[in-house]
Design a protein around this motif. Sequence first.
Motif, PDB file in Angstrom:
ATOM      1  N   TYR B  33      29.511 -47.974 -42.773  1.00 18.81           N
ATOM      2  CA  TYR B  33      30.380 -49.026 -43.306  1.00 18.81           C
ATOM      3  C   TYR B  33      31.399 -48.442 -44.275  1.00 18.81           C
ATOM      4  CZ  TYR B  33      26.210 -51.623 -41.919  1.00 18.81           C
ATOM      5  OH  TYR B  33      25.137 -52.120 -41.219  1.00 18.81           O
ATOM      6  N   TRP B  34      32.521 -49.132 -44.374  1.00 22.79           N
ATOM      7  CA  TRP B  34      33.467 -48.906 -45.460  1.00 22.79           C
ATOM      8  C   TRP B  34      33.682 -50.225 -46.195  1.00 22.79           C
ATOM      9  CZ3 TRP B  34      34.997 -44.415 -47.414  1.00 22.79           C
ATOM     10  CH2 TRP B  34      34.957 -43.279 -46.612  1.00 22.79           C
ATOM     11  N   TYR B  35      33.690 -50.110 -47.522  1.00 21.10           N
ATOM     12  CA  TYR B  35      33.974 -51.234 -48.399  1.00 21.10           C
ATOM     13  C   TYR B  35      35.099 -50.829 -49.338  1.00 21.10           C
ATOM     14  CZ  TYR B  35      29.481 -53.351 -47.084  1.00 21.10           C
ATOM     15  OH  TYR B  35      28.442 -53.920 -46.403  1.00 21.10           O
ATOM     16  N   ARG B  36      35.784 -51.840 -49.866  1.00 24.84           N
ATOM     17  CA  ARG B  36      36.864 -51.587 -50.807  1.00 24.84           C
ATOM     18  C   ARG B  36      36.639 -52.419 -52.068  1.00 24.84           C
ATOM     19  NH1 ARG B  36      42.845 -53.765 -49.451  1.00 24.84           N
ATOM     20  NH2 ARG B  36      41.942 -55.704 -50.250  1.00 24.84           N
ATOM     21  N   GLU B  59      39.408 -59.075 -42.199  1.00 22.33           N
ATOM     22  CA  GLU B  59      40.860 -59.338 -42.109  1.00 22.33           C
ATOM     23  C   GLU B  59      41.657 -58.248 -42.818  1.00 22.33           C
ATOM     24  OE1 GLU B  59      40.509 -64.224 -42.151  1.00 22.33           O
ATOM     25  OE2 GLU B  59      41.313 -63.148 -43.871  1.00 22.33           O
ATOM     26  N   ILE B  60      41.025 -57.609 -43.803  1.00 22.29           N
ATOM     27  CA  ILE B  60      41.703 -56.549 -44.547  1.00 22.29           C
ATOM     28  C   ILE B  60      41.983 -55.358 -43.632  1.00 22.29           C
ATOM     29  CG2 ILE B  60      41.533 -54.973 -46.510  1.00 22.29           C
ATOM     30  CD1 ILE B  60      39.430 -56.909 -47.662  1.00 22.29           C
ATOM     31  N   PHE B  61      41.101 -55.120 -42.709  1.00 19.15           N
ATOM     32  CA  PHE B  61      41.144 -53.935 -41.843  1.00 19.15           C
ATOM     33  C   PHE B  61      42.167 -54.170 -40.745  1.00 19.15           C
ATOM     34  CE2 PHE B  61      39.051 -49.968 -40.862  1.00 19.15           C
ATOM     35  CZ  PHE B  61      39.279 -49.782 -39.501  1.00 19.15           C
ATOM     36  N   ASP B  62      43.450 -53.971 -41.094  1.00 18.56           N
ATOM     37  CA  ASP B  62      44.507 -54.207 -40.108  1.00 18.56           C
ATOM     38  C   ASP B  62      44.862 -52.900 -39.396  1.00 18.56           C
ATOM     39  OD1 ASP B  62      46.984 -54.476 -42.775  1.00 18.56           O
ATOM     40  OD2 ASP B  62      46.069 -52.717 -41.851  1.00 18.56           O
ATOM     41  N   ASP B  63      45.981 -52.913 -38.711  1.00 24.25           N
ATOM     42  CA  ASP B  63      46.354 -51.760 -37.872  1.00 24.25           C
ATOM     43  C   ASP B  63      46.632 -50.491 -38.672  1.00 24.25           C
ATOM     44  OD1 ASP B  63      48.216 -53.774 -35.460  1.00 24.25           O
ATOM     45  OD2 ASP B  63      46.075 -53.344 -35.699  1.00 24.25           O
ATOM     46  N   GLN B  64      46.776 -50.621 -39.976  1.00 26.90           N
ATOM     47  CA  GLN B  64      47.005 -49.436 -40.800  1.00 26.90           C
ATOM     48  C   GLN B  64      45.732 -48.620 -40.996  1.00 26.90           C
ATOM     49  OE1 GLN B  64      49.962 -48.321 -42.066  1.00 26.90           O
ATOM     50  NE2 GLN B  64      50.869 -49.933 -40.841  1.00 26.90           N
TER      51      GLN B  64
END
Lengths: 115, 114
Positions: B33-36, B59-64
């Motif tokens: 997992y990754w968390y911010r 939703e945070i994990f966009d195409d970037q």
Amino acid sequence: AQKVTQAQTEISVVEKEDVTLDCVYETRDTTYYLFWYKQPPSGELVFLIRRNSFDEQNEISGRYSWNFQKSTSSFNFTITASQVVDSAVYFCALSEAGNAGKSTFGDGTTLTVKP
Amino acid sequence: EPEVTQTPSHQVTQMGQEVILRCVPISNHLYFYWYRQILGQKVEFLVSFYNNEISEKSEIFDDQFSVERPDGSNFTLKIRSTKLEDSAMYFCASINGGAPDTQYFGPGTRLTVL
């Protein structure tokens, strides 16, 4: 959807006082885990406890104790005889069986223990 | 006791640059997992990874953003073109077997975008 609410943003106590941090959660799953983490000023997340949804026994570890009540969807954390080193941000978190183990965190409670 | 490690501990970059954050999960763990955590805010889920593919993303994990497990030990998070709002602490975590389980968190990488 899962949700964790920590209504207390900041708590300040004097050393040796007892303090309780509240955590209320929402979930549709019957199988889930609840966690408490401590985040000291250095920034890392320190795991404190995991509680399975099927196990409502309260737990005590030294000066720390946890009260899990499914009837009120609460998982509160009490520090007895607080110490300055307990000053930190404390997060409550929920992980559901149906969500590949991801955790949803509350907003955190900043505890300041004054000497 | 085995632990999750992350490198670097602090990364400073210019807006628009690509960054790669690295994590070494515990060796026998299966879920990653990754968390911010934006400064002063709560820890937010970004992405989960199992069996060499993304199992869930927020939703945070966009195409970037992208994740990869390039070999048997590393788990990376790439941000293609960083923005000021990407400044945060990024935590990697892993669990052993079936969910839910105790997540073991790494110490975090503090990313500063200038």
